[in-house]
Design an enzyme around this catalytic site. Structure first.
Site, PDB file in Angstrom:
ATOM      1  CD  GLU A  92     -12.582 -33.603   1.852  1.00  0.00           C
ATOM      2  OE1 GLU A  92     -11.561 -34.314   1.791  1.00  0.00           O
ATOM      3  OE2 GLU A  92     -12.583 -32.437   2.254  1.00  0.00           O
ATOM      4  CD  GLU A 133      -8.590 -30.982  -0.341  1.00  0.00           C
ATOM      5  OE1 GLU A 133      -8.026 -30.242   0.473  1.00  0.00           O
ATOM      6  OE2 GLU A 133      -9.804 -30.916  -0.605  1.00  0.00           O
TER       7      GLU A 133
HETATM    8  C1  GAL Z   1     -10.895 -30.288   2.511  1.00  0.00           C
HETATM    9  C2  GAL Z   1      -9.933 -31.207   3.230  1.00  0.00           C
HETATM   10  C3  GAL Z   1     -10.548 -31.787   4.474  1.00  0.00           C
HETATM   11  C4  GAL Z   1     -11.162 -30.679   5.273  1.00  0.00           C
HETATM   12  C5  GAL Z   1     -12.212 -29.985   4.439  1.00  0.00           C
HETATM   13  C6  GAL Z   1     -12.977 -28.906   5.163  1.00  0.00           C
HETATM   14  O1  GAL Z   1     -10.257 -29.484   1.626  1.00  0.00           O
HETATM   15  O2  GAL Z   1      -9.560 -32.259   2.396  1.00  0.00           O
HETATM   16  O3  GAL Z   1      -9.561 -32.454   5.220  1.00  0.00           O
HETATM   17  O4  GAL Z   1     -10.176 -29.807   5.646  1.00  0.00           O
HETATM   18  O5  GAL Z   1     -11.575 -29.409   3.338  1.00  0.00           O
HETATM   19  O6  GAL Z   1     -13.908 -28.319   4.318  1.00  0.00           O
END
Ligand code: GAL
Length: 846
Positions: A519, A444
């Protein structure tokens, strides 16, 4: 004692080696890849903290802390890996995103060591596996060098400054005042340190590379390169001898399976060269998830018949590829059933410990997890060794930020000067691990639409390693696709935003691109906490019905449905496998959360309001709620949801919530069941609530919404293909009466810093866990052991992790113990609590 045994260990290794590359047979485990002549520098450091102190005051850093004359006799004595911030205290005035722990400060570490006269004329290097952060290193008062990025491993050359036959003083300054993070980073020398000795002609640091290609049923082509450095002021010839041995799970060499032809490499004065070796390997055993067979390439360098270096390269024979239709390992499609994990080890903080990581791997594996994304930075080298040994696939990630930081003191401050060096260090260090199957250049990052930068970073990786796909985690996948930046990648990494997958599948430019959930989900829950009706969050805890997620996330079921609908997706990395220190979303006021809504102004505005409110109210949470497993390593309910989906052939059923609802008799308590079966029937006190079936691709849990609570027994019988498949049963328990103890290892090796994890369960008179028991407990360790830390998985607890007093949290507490330095024998761990029958357990220290 530990030091002596390490020295003896390396001596034994030398004695037991009968000529490497020739007919070398090394008995006993090989501790480390790379140069063979290596000594641990972990023990007996002196430490002092300057700058920001744990209590928020400042102590000015005096000048000259690296000078040998500086008196350090009243500094603390300790061993590394060491995280100087994990002692806390937790402080409400510190940010939730970094765990409300005082990680900012300046650490000074000093250690003396002696080098034998016999080593005269050698070269000496110090290898740091990781120092948080901005490490600066001196030897005998002379400045040796620096490595600012706290997650990378690095080597510095001590040769010009070393005093052979005398005592040497190594001094290290760490600075986390000039470092910030969206999670808890830890502070200090938090990974291992090594002294490496070689002759003047030796293999370059991370200078061997093994590639295995053209795999058939039984054979593979090995392509092995060895880079050799000549530090002599004269031309020389290096003879490079290389043999390949079997390598067992204890890191011991087996029989030799291949010998490359010896190579003579002419080297000019002060220069480097490279040999390329190729050979077909017969009868080779592939590395795979269920059969992680490994081999070891052993290289010796000889000059004028004298061995000047010996170098170990563990590797595996395996083939990977990606296409739109998936990730393939050895020609077989393997769905990525992965988790993201941060580097901290809960109550141990960032300080690396092998047994803690082994425990994490065991727990993940049991769930059916086959891959870990090392979010969002290079892991400890041992994580990859463990992944190689256990058949875990790894997405090896470099950065959370490029030139634009998410926080003020982020990687942005280092990017320009360091990104090439950091990325090269990561790829070179890790390129021989069969477990590493993806490189990730970022998470991100703010420049995710930037074509030039994406291409540039991909090129750095590809220049070094063309065998693995490169990805980047996007939270603006539309932006990355529109600009064309994603075109530079082999795999499109999408964080959360899959709702447009159908559209992307039509996009001419991208429809054939392999796509993975870098993710997913970000489901939130607290272990063992359930609220009724619409209540999802209360008292800074979150219901464990697994229904809550931040605006960008979703429950696990929704992501399973997405994966089902788009079977060509390579799989997913759930955020996260384990709870971690910091980022206690949804009780986290960190403004970087806004970055998740880059393109949705209304959601962004709504979140902005919530964050302002959180900043004002400052909830007391200090660790995450995202984990499938809590910070203490106890599985939450969600663990069984993933297990039911990821291990469809493993018969299991899991009922939630618990059945201790005093005062709620006659009221409705919804019951959910996670099972790898396809149908299940629920009984409460013998009365059937009916049989329910999952609709394939749509239902991933079975829900009985109208169960009326009466104390007693809840039982589920699950079916698959019409046959009984698995059962689970829970009961209303009596009052808390006793403590029960269990331990993951009945014997540990003290000198290896092995830990034992003791679980204390509060039970009723019949030995049933009391799921609501939150009672003060006390841990006492006697004999030849000591307490390292305690935890219970409560994200709001401000009790220091080192405390021997710890409440049970919903029935469970954890004590982490180790053997006392220099002792062997037995230790006793006793856990007691007022009004409870106490319990003891014995652990052997070898
Ligand atoms: C994402 C990020 C992670 C964590 C996660 C929490 O956007 O890449 O590091 O912060 O959200 O939901």
């Amino acid at each position: 004692m530990k030091n002596i045994s390490k020295y003896l260990g390396s001596l034994a290794v030398l004695l037991l080696c009968l000529a490497c590359g020739d007919n070398m047979v090394e008995k006993g485990p090989i501790k480390r890849s790379g140069q063979a002549d290596v000594i641990s520098l972990d023990d007996d450091w002196r430490f002092i903290r300057y700058g920001l102190q744990a209590d928020g005051t400042r102590v000015e850093e005096p000048a000259g802390m690296f000078e040998p004359a500086t008196d350090d006799s009243d500094w603390e004595t300790l061993d590394v890996p060491h995280d100087f911030a994990i002692k806390g205290p937790f402080r409400m005035d510190l940010a939730g995103n970094t765990g409300r722990l005082p990680f900012q400060g300046i650490g000074w570490y000093r250690k003396t060591f002696t080098v034998d006269e016999a080593d005269q004329g050698k070269r000496f290097y110090v290898d740091f596996d990781g120092v948080m952060a901005n490490a600066q290193v001196w030897l005998n008062g002379e400045y040796v060098g620096t490595w600012p990025y706290g997650y990378n491993s690095f080597r510095l050359d001590l040769t010009p400054f070393i005093q052979v036959g005398k005592e040497n003083l190594l001094a290290v300054r760490t600075d986390t005042e000039k470092w910030d993070s969206r999670w808890y980073p830890g502070a200090g020398i938090y990974r291992h340190v090594w002294l490496v000795k070689t002759g003047q002609v030796h293999v370059r640091h991370w200078g061997t590379k093994m590639e295995t290609t053209n795999l058939t049923e039984k054979t593979a082509d090995l392509h092995f390169t060895v880079e050799v450095e000549n530090h002599l002021n004269e031309e020389t010839q290096a003879v490079v001898k290389t043999s390949v041995y079997e390598l067992d799970s204890l890191d011991c060499l087996g029989k030799r399976v291949l010998r490359f032809d010896d190579q003579t490499l002419p080297l000019k004065a002060m220069s480097a060269g490279k040999v390329d070796l190729q050979k077909q390997m017969d009868d080779c055993k592939r590395w795979d998830i269920e059969s992680p067979n490994r081999y070891m390439a052993c290289v010796t360098i000889q000059v004028d018949g004298q061995e000047t270096d010996r170098y170990y390269t563990p590797f595996g024979v395996r083939e990977t590829s990606v296409s739109r239709d998936g990730f393939f390992l050895n020609g077989r499609r393997v769905e990525i059933k992965g988790v993201c994990n941060h580097h901290d080890l809960g109550a141990l903080g960032a300080a690396f410990n092998r047994s803690a990581l082994e425990r994490q791997f065991r727990i993940m594996r049991e769930m059916g997890c086959n891959s870990i994304r090392t979010s969002h930075n290079p892991p400890a080298p041992e994580l990859l060794d463990l992944a190689d040994k256990t058949g875990m696939l790894i997405m090896d990630e470099a950065f959370d930020a490029w030139a634009h930081g998410k926080r003020e003191w982020d990687y942005n401050k280092l990017y320009e000067e360091w990104h090439e060096k950091d990325l090269e260090a990561l790829v070179r260090r890790d390129w021989n691990h069969p477990s590493v199957v993806f490189w990730s250049i970022g998470n991100e990052v703010l420049e995710q639409q930037n074509v030039e930068m994406t291409r540039h970073l991909v090129e750095i990786v590809k220049e070094l390693d063309k065998t693995r796909p490169v990805t980047n985690g996007y939270n603006d996948p539309n932006g990355g696709r529109a600009s064309g930046a994603s075109m530079a990648l082999d795999v499109m990494g999408v964080n959360y935003f899959f709702y447009e997958q159908a559209k992307w599948d039509q996009d001419e430019r991208y429809k054939n691109m392999p796509t993975i959930g870098t993710e997913t989900s970000s489901c939130l829950s607290t272990r063992g906490v359930y609220f009724q009706g619409d209540t999802i969050r209360k008292d800074f805890q979150i219901t464990s019905y697994d229904v809550d997620a931040p605006g960008w996330g979703c429950n696990p079921d929704t992501q399973f449905a997405t994966n089902y609908r788009y079977p060509h997706l390579l799989g997913e990395y759930v955020w996260t496998g384990f709870d971690y220190l910091g980022e206690p979303t949804p009780f986290n006021s960190d403004n970087t959360n806004l970055l998740n809504f880059r393109t949705d102004p209304s959601k962004r505005a709504e979140l902005e309001k919530q964050l302002a409110e959180l900043a004002r109210t400052q909830p007391p949470s200090r660790s995450s709620y995202f984990g499938i497993v809590d910070l203490a390593g106890f599985p939450k309910d969600r663990y069984y949801l993933y297990q039911s989906h990821w291990r469809p052939d493993y018969p299991m059923a899991h009922i939630l919530p618990h059945w201790n609802w005093v005062g709620r008799e006659g009221q409705i308590i919804p019951v959910h069941v996670y099972t790898s079966g396809t149908e299940a029937e629920l009984f409460v006190n013998g009365k059937s609530y009916g049989r329910k079936a999952k609709e394939e691709g749509k239902d991933f849990r079975l829900v009985w919404d109208s169960v009326v609570y009466q104390p007693g027994t809840v039982k589920v019988i699950a079916y698959k293909d019409g046959e009984e498949w698995a059962k689970d049963e829970i009961q209303t328990t009596g009052e808390a009466q006793k403590i029960q103890l269990s331990v993951d290892h009945a014997s540990i090796i003290g000198s290896e810093d092995e830990l034992a994890f003791v679980t204390a369960t509060v039970v009723d008179a019949s030995g049933r866990k009391v799921p609501t028991a939150c009672l003060p407990l006390k841990v006492e360790v006697t004999g030849c052991g000591e307490l390292v830390a305690t935890d219970n998985g409560d994200p709001t607890s401000f009790t220091p992790f080192q405390s021997a007093e710890r409440e049970s949290f919903n029935g469970l507490a954890l004590a982490i113990v180790r053997g006392k330095k220099g002792t062997t024998g037995k230790m006793q761990v006793k856990v007691s609590g007022a009004g409870l029958e106490s319990a003891s357990i014995e652990i052997e220290v070898k």
